[in-house]
Design a protein around this motif. Structure first.
Motif, mmCIF file in Angstrom:
data_model
loop_
_atom_site.group_PDB
_atom_site.id
_atom_site.type_symbol
_atom_site.label_atom_id
_atom_site.label_comp_id
_atom_site.label_asym_id
_atom_site.label_seq_id
_atom_site.Cartn_x
_atom_site.Cartn_y
_atom_site.Cartn_z
ATOM 1 N N PRO A 64 0.812 -1.227 0.000
ATOM 2 C CA PRO A 64 0.000 0.000 0.000
ATOM 3 C C PRO A 64 0.843 1.275 0.000
ATOM 4 O O PRO A 64 1.800 1.411 0.758
ATOM 5 N N ALA A 65 0.474 2.200 -0.873
ATOM 6 C CA ALA A 65 1.144 3.498 -0.956
ATOM 7 C C ALA A 65 0.233 4.470 -1.687
ATOM 8 O O ALA A 65 -0.624 4.063 -2.481
ATOM 9 N N VAL A 66 0.418 5.741 -1.405
ATOM 10 C CA VAL A 66 -0.306 6.800 -2.110
ATOM 11 C C VAL A 66 0.731 7.703 -2.769
ATOM 12 O O VAL A 66 1.638 8.197 -2.104
ATOM 13 N N PHE A 67 0.583 7.904 -4.076
ATOM 14 C CA PHE A 67 1.503 8.739 -4.843
ATOM 15 C C PHE A 67 0.737 9.985 -5.295
ATOM 16 O O PHE A 67 -0.226 9.889 -6.061
ATOM 17 N N ALA A 68 1.155 11.130 -4.803
ATOM 18 C CA ALA A 68 0.474 12.391 -5.128
ATOM 19 C C ALA A 68 1.379 13.221 -6.023
ATOM 20 O O ALA A 68 2.455 13.653 -5.597
ATOM 21 N N GLY A 69 0.937 13.452 -7.258
ATOM 22 C CA GLY A 69 1.680 14.258 -8.207
ATOM 23 C C GLY A 69 0.920 15.511 -8.570
ATOM 24 O O GLY A 69 -0.171 15.771 -8.052
ATOM 25 N N GLU A 70 1.459 16.283 -9.472
ATOM 26 C CA GLU A 70 0.809 17.547 -9.832
ATOM 27 C C GLU A 70 -0.443 17.342 -10.670
ATOM 28 O O GLU A 70 -1.315 18.210 -10.692
ATOM 29 N N ASP A 71 -0.567 16.185 -11.327
ATOM 30 C CA ASP A 71 -1.718 15.966 -12.207
ATOM 31 C C ASP A 71 -2.690 14.911 -11.691
ATOM 32 O O ASP A 71 -3.854 14.912 -12.073
ATOM 33 N N ARG A 72 -2.218 13.989 -10.858
ATOM 34 C CA ARG A 72 -3.084 12.892 -10.446
ATOM 35 C C ARG A 72 -2.669 12.301 -9.112
ATOM 36 O O ARG A 72 -1.545 12.497 -8.651
ATOM 37 N N LEU A 73 -3.616 11.594 -8.543
ATOM 38 C CA LEU A 73 -3.400 10.848 -7.306
ATOM 39 C C LEU A 73 -3.464 9.365 -7.643
ATOM 40 O O LEU A 73 -4.434 8.899 -8.238
ATOM 41 N N ARG A 74 -2.404 8.639 -7.305
ATOM 42 C CA ARG A 74 -2.387 7.198 -7.573
ATOM 43 C C ARG A 74 -2.412 6.467 -6.236
ATOM 44 O O ARG A 74 -1.538 6.658 -5.399
ATOM 45 N N VAL A 75 -3.433 5.644 -6.071
ATOM 46 C CA VAL A 75 -3.656 4.923 -4.818
ATOM 47 C C VAL A 75 -3.370 3.446 -5.055
ATOM 48 O O VAL A 75 -4.080 2.788 -5.826
ATOM 49 N N ARG A 76 -2.331 2.941 -4.399
ATOM 50 C CA ARG A 76 -1.987 1.525 -4.535
ATOM 51 C C ARG A 76 -2.430 0.804 -3.274
ATOM 52 O O ARG A 76 -1.787 0.872 -2.241
ATOM 53 N N ASN A 77 -3.539 0.103 -3.388
ATOM 54 C CA ASN A 77 -4.107 -0.651 -2.289
ATOM 55 C C ASN A 77 -3.706 -2.128 -2.416
ATOM 56 O O ASN A 77 -3.048 -2.507 -3.390
ATOM 57 N N PRO A 78 -4.078 -2.983 -1.456
ATOM 58 C CA PRO A 78 -3.627 -4.374 -1.504
ATOM 59 C C PRO A 78 -3.892 -5.093 -2.825
ATOM 60 O O PRO A 78 -3.018 -5.809 -3.314
ATOM 61 N N PHE A 79 -5.072 -4.920 -3.419
ATOM 62 C CA PHE A 79 -5.404 -5.718 -4.596
ATOM 63 C C PHE A 79 -5.732 -4.908 -5.846
ATOM 64 O O PHE A 79 -6.156 -5.480 -6.844
ATOM 65 N N ARG A 80 -5.549 -3.615 -5.791
ATOM 66 C CA ARG A 80 -5.790 -2.826 -6.995
ATOM 67 C C ARG A 80 -5.064 -1.489 -6.911
ATOM 68 O O ARG A 80 -4.707 -1.022 -5.833
ATOM 69 N N VAL A 81 -4.879 -0.900 -8.094
ATOM 70 C CA VAL A 81 -4.241 0.420 -8.209
ATOM 71 C C VAL A 81 -5.250 1.356 -8.859
ATOM 72 O O VAL A 81 -5.745 1.070 -9.953
ATOM 73 N N VAL A 82 -5.560 2.457 -8.185
ATOM 74 C CA VAL A 82 -6.540 3.423 -8.677
ATOM 75 C C VAL A 82 -5.810 4.713 -9.032
ATOM 76 O O VAL A 82 -5.111 5.282 -8.192
#
Length: 220
Positions: A64-82
């Motif tokens: 699990p990790a959250v990646f916050a950039g200038e254009d989008r938020l990428r959420v990496r959860n246990p079984f999927r990436v949003v």
């Protein structure tokens, strides 16, 4: 080449990472010991259990990790990436869990930014103490200034370092994400569609381990 306006930020739970590393060390120690010293079906059962458990431990602790950039938020959860462009994010909500809500109404939990009720209570106590200290300092200054400058100046000096309301760590992270959302949601480059990708690289080994373990137990 355009320089990014906002450097990507990565948020993980340190406690989850430490716990995951310790669990993997224990599983590997016990599993390898069973593979080497076990007899009969024991090595096969140990192998199947490791194939099942190791991906799940990684999924819920290290992944699990959250990646916050200038254009989008990428959420990496246990079984999927949003992946959510800021233009599609309606709100970032904190309750008993931290969630991102899209404009279509979909909700996704931020696994790597868990809510700590204990942290909130601790922060509330710090805030209350700081406010009480500041109030006593003001009262002391008002009471001592007419009769003696020394006490008044000491009270003022004691409250100089008092900070404003404190926040729990995960709440401060959510505040940062909300500020980033407010500053970038209208940007042209921050528009697009929300995408969801399932983590088959985690699910497939776990399913294979579960099937193998079930077969071994059924065969007896």
């Amino acid at each position: 080449m355009t320089t990014p306006l906002v450097k990507d930020r990565v948020y993980r739970s340190p406690m989850a990472v430490v716990g995951g590393v310790l669990l993997l060390a224990i599983i590997c120690w016990l599993g390898v010991d069973a593979l080497i010293r076990g007899h009969g079906r024991t090595p096969w059962l140990a192998l199947a259990a490791m194939i099942l458990i190791v991906p799940l431990v990684i999924a819920f602790t290290l992944r699990p990790a959250v990646f916050a950039g200038e254009d989008r938020l990428r959420v990496r959860n246990p079984f999927r990436v949003v992946t959510l462009p800021w233009g599609e994010v309606a709100a970032l909500r904190s309750g008993y869990s931290n969630e991102v809500i899209t404009k279509s109404g979909a909700k996704y939990q931020l696994w790597s930014i868990p809510v700590s009720l204990r942290g909130r209570k601790k922060a509330a106590r710090r805030t209350a103490k700081a406010e009480a200290d500041a109030q006593r300092g003001r009262q002391g200054a008002e009471g001592r200034m007419p009769g003696g400058f020394g006490g008044g100046f000491r009270a003022l000096r004691d409250t100089d370092g008092a900070t404003g309301p404190t926040r729990a760590e995960t709440d401060r992270i959510m505040d940062d994400l909300r500020e980033l959302l407010e500053s970038r949601e209208a940007a042209e480059s921050a528009q697009g569609e929300v995408t969801v990708r399932w983590a088959y690289e985690v699910a497939a080994p776990a399913v294979a381990g579960a099937v193998l373990l079930a077969i071994l137990l059924a065969v007896g």
